[in-house]
Design a protein around this motif. Structure first.
Motif, short mmCIF file in Angstrom:
data_model
loop_
_atom_site.label_atom_id
_atom_site.label_comp_id
_atom_site.label_asym_id
_atom_site.label_seq_id
_atom_site.Cartn_x
_atom_site.Cartn_y
_atom_site.Cartn_z
N THR A 1 -18.60 2.46 -3.62
CA THR A 1 -18.91 1.12 -4.16
C THR A 1 -17.71 0.49 -4.84
OG1 THR A 1 -19.71 2.17 -6.19
CG2 THR A 1 -21.35 1.63 -4.50
N THR A 2 -16.78 1.30 -5.35
CA THR A 2 -15.58 0.76 -5.99
C THR A 2 -14.33 1.37 -5.36
OG1 THR A 2 -15.62 2.47 -7.72
CG2 THR A 2 -16.73 0.36 -8.19
N VAL A 3 -13.24 0.60 -5.39
CA VAL A 3 -11.96 1.05 -4.86
C VAL A 3 -10.86 0.68 -5.86
CG1 VAL A 3 -12.69 0.84 -2.46
CG2 VAL A 3 -11.62 -1.11 -3.59
N ARG A 4 -9.67 1.24 -5.64
CA ARG A 4 -8.52 0.96 -6.51
C ARG A 4 -7.48 0.16 -5.71
NH1 ARG A 4 -8.67 4.46 -11.02
NH2 ARG A 4 -10.19 6.15 -10.80
N PRO A 5 -7.47 -1.16 -5.82
CA PRO A 5 -6.56 -1.98 -5.03
C PRO A 5 -5.09 -1.72 -5.38
CG PRO A 5 -8.31 -3.32 -5.99
CD PRO A 5 -8.36 -1.98 -6.66
N PRO A 6 -4.21 -1.65 -4.36
CA PRO A 6 -2.78 -1.49 -4.64
C PRO A 6 -2.22 -2.61 -5.51
CG PRO A 6 -3.26 -1.09 -2.32
CD PRO A 6 -4.52 -1.62 -2.93
N ARG A 7 -2.79 -3.79 -5.42
CA ARG A 7 -2.33 -4.92 -6.23
C ARG A 7 -2.43 -4.63 -7.72
NH1 ARG A 7 -0.42 -10.39 -5.04
NH2 ARG A 7 -0.32 -10.46 -2.78
N LEU A 8 -3.36 -3.77 -8.09
CA LEU A 8 -3.55 -3.42 -9.50
C LEU A 8 -2.91 -2.09 -9.83
CD1 LEU A 8 -7.28 -4.58 -9.94
CD2 LEU A 8 -5.17 -5.83 -10.47
N GLY A 9 -1.98 -1.66 -8.98
CA GLY A 9 -1.25 -0.42 -9.23
C GLY A 9 -2.06 0.83 -8.99
N GLY A 10 -3.23 0.68 -8.39
CA GLY A 10 -4.08 1.84 -8.13
C GLY A 10 -4.73 2.41 -9.36
N ASN A 11 -4.72 1.64 -10.47
CA ASN A 11 -5.24 2.16 -11.74
C ASN A 11 -6.56 1.53 -12.15
OD1 ASN A 11 -2.93 3.81 -12.17
ND2 ASN A 11 -1.78 2.00 -12.84
N THR B 293 5.76 16.83 14.66
CA THR B 293 6.19 17.67 13.56
C THR B 293 5.57 17.17 12.28
OG1 THR B 293 8.15 16.33 13.16
CG2 THR B 293 8.38 18.16 14.70
N GLU B 294 5.68 17.96 11.25
CA GLU B 294 5.19 17.55 9.94
C GLU B 294 6.01 16.38 9.43
OE1 GLU B 294 4.40 19.42 5.49
OE2 GLU B 294 5.08 20.67 7.14
N GLN B 295 5.34 15.38 8.88
CA GLN B 295 6.02 14.18 8.42
C GLN B 295 6.50 14.31 6.98
OE1 GLN B 295 6.63 11.63 10.58
NE2 GLN B 295 5.87 13.19 11.97
N PRO B 296 7.52 13.52 6.61
CA PRO B 296 7.99 13.52 5.22
C PRO B 296 6.86 13.15 4.27
CG PRO B 296 9.53 12.37 6.65
CD PRO B 296 8.33 12.65 7.47
N ASP B 297 6.94 13.66 3.05
CA ASP B 297 5.92 13.35 2.04
C ASP B 297 5.85 11.87 1.78
OD1 ASP B 297 4.17 13.40 -0.04
OD2 ASP B 297 5.64 14.09 -1.52
N LYS B 298 4.62 11.34 1.75
CA LYS B 298 4.43 9.93 1.45
C LYS B 298 3.68 9.78 0.16
CE LYS B 298 4.28 8.80 6.35
NZ LYS B 298 4.40 10.14 6.80
N ALA C 113 1.09 2.72 -4.57
CA ALA C 113 1.40 1.98 -5.80
C ALA C 113 1.88 2.91 -6.92
CB ALA C 113 0.17 1.20 -6.24
N TYR C 114 1.32 4.11 -7.01
CA TYR C 114 1.66 4.98 -8.14
C TYR C 114 3.10 5.47 -8.08
CZ TYR C 114 1.20 9.13 -5.13
OH TYR C 114 1.35 10.07 -4.14
N LYS C 115 3.76 5.37 -6.92
CA LYS C 115 5.14 5.85 -6.80
C LYS C 115 6.17 4.78 -7.14
CE LYS C 115 4.86 9.82 -3.82
NZ LYS C 115 5.58 10.60 -2.79
N LYS C 116 5.73 3.54 -7.27
CA LYS C 116 6.69 2.45 -7.40
C LYS C 116 7.26 2.33 -8.81
CE LYS C 116 4.64 -0.06 -3.58
NZ LYS C 116 4.02 -1.32 -3.09
N ALA C 117 6.67 2.98 -9.77
CA ALA C 117 7.16 2.90 -11.14
C ALA C 117 7.92 4.16 -11.53
CB ALA C 117 6.00 2.68 -12.11
N LYS C 118 8.24 5.00 -10.55
CA LYS C 118 8.90 6.27 -10.85
C LYS C 118 10.17 6.42 -10.03
CE LYS C 118 4.39 8.56 -11.47
NZ LYS C 118 3.51 9.66 -11.02
N THR C 119 11.05 7.31 -10.47
CA THR C 119 12.20 7.70 -9.66
C THR C 119 11.66 8.39 -8.41
OG1 THR C 119 13.58 7.98 -11.61
CG2 THR C 119 14.30 9.06 -9.57
N ASP C 120 12.14 7.97 -7.27
CA ASP C 120 11.54 8.45 -6.02
C ASP C 120 12.64 8.88 -5.05
OD1 ASP C 120 10.00 9.02 -3.85
OD2 ASP C 120 9.02 7.07 -3.73
N PRO C 121 12.97 10.18 -4.99
CA PRO C 121 14.05 10.65 -4.12
C PRO C 121 13.60 10.98 -2.70
CG PRO C 121 13.24 12.47 -5.43
CD PRO C 121 12.40 11.26 -5.82
#
Length: 247
Positions: free
Chosen positions: A74-84, A242-247, A200-208
């Motif tokens: 019934t509810t979802v976490r939109p990416p526009r709201l950062g998934g929060n 093959t196995e894909q890179p972590d997303k 969305a949760y990865k966009k506010a962090k250092t992401d190598p």
């Protein structure tokens, strides 16, 4: 009161998008994406689309066919709201819906017939390759375009990220662009990656992490930099192999 009906695909969409990761979250965001809507029997008749060429855009009603098994909530976490934050499923365009139905506006470039098959050449789609189309309708500007409509959490277009190519990737790109199987490849890559398809949760962090997006039969490898996104390599697609890179 109850209602139950069976729906069958009238067509299937052929697009550059070979995996869900990387597909624009709305139609029209990447105009360089070109593809076809191929009519399926018994609808594969030129009479079924007679007069369609007088319209510049179409509504495609389709099925989120790869998400049906996951069900819906019934509810979802939109990416526009950062998934929060949560919103009701009917207040969003979540792909996880009770009937798994979506709709997109696409630009129509032509109606083609070849060896008895009817297809519609389109662009600007946000659909996975092989998506079942359950209906096709003309876009009517005077009624469908509401200029003063309120867009809720999505009133403004997303902020785009700068996209660059490494020297190696630029050389590979120039080579691939000589192949007619990859129309407007540079524009397509830039348009897709400028949306920053990461969760969305990865966009506010250092992401190598090394990321990958499959377009046509190519894997586009890219990383996050201080300046935005850098494409590091283009290669023959390994999706499903093959196995894909972590997303």
């Amino acid at each position: 009161m109850s209602f139950n009906s069976q729906i069958q695909a009238v067509a299937y969409c052929r697009t550059p998008y070979k995996q869900k990761f990387g597909i624009p979250r709305q139609p029209g965001l990447v105009s360089a994406a070109r593809g076809f809507v191929e009519l399926a029997p018994p609808f594969n008749q030129i009479d079924a689309v007679r007069g369609l060429e007088q319209y510049s855009h179409l509504w495609l009603l389709f099925c989120f066919h790869e998400n049906l098994a996951a069900g819906w909530k019934t509810t979802v976490r939109p990416p526009r709201l950062g998934g929060n934050e949560k919103l009701g499923v009917f207040a969003t365009r979540s792909t996880f819906r009770p009937n798994g139905i979506g709709q997109s506006v696409v630009k129509l470039h032509g109606v083609h017939t070849h060896k008895g098959k009817v297809s519609l050449e389109i662009s600007g789609m946000d659909l996975l390759d092989g998506t079942p189309i359950i209906d096709i309708k003309p876009y009517i500007p005077f009624s469908d375009a509401i200029t003063d409509a309120k867009g809720g959490i999505a009133q403004e277009a997303p902020v785009l990220v700068d996209v660059s190519f490494s020297e190696k990737a630029q050389q590979q790109l120039e080579s691939y662009q000589q192949n007619p199987d990859y129309p407007r490849l540079a524009e397509l890559i830039e348009g897709v990656l400028a949306q920053d398809p990461r969760p969305a949760y990865k966009k506010a962090k250092t992401d190598p992490k090394l990321y990958q997006v499959a377009l046509y039969d190519l894997d586009i490898l890219w990383v996050i930099t201080e300046a935005g996104i850098e494409v590091t390599e283009l290669r023959a697609s390994q999706v499903g192999k093959t196995e894909q890179p972590d997303k």
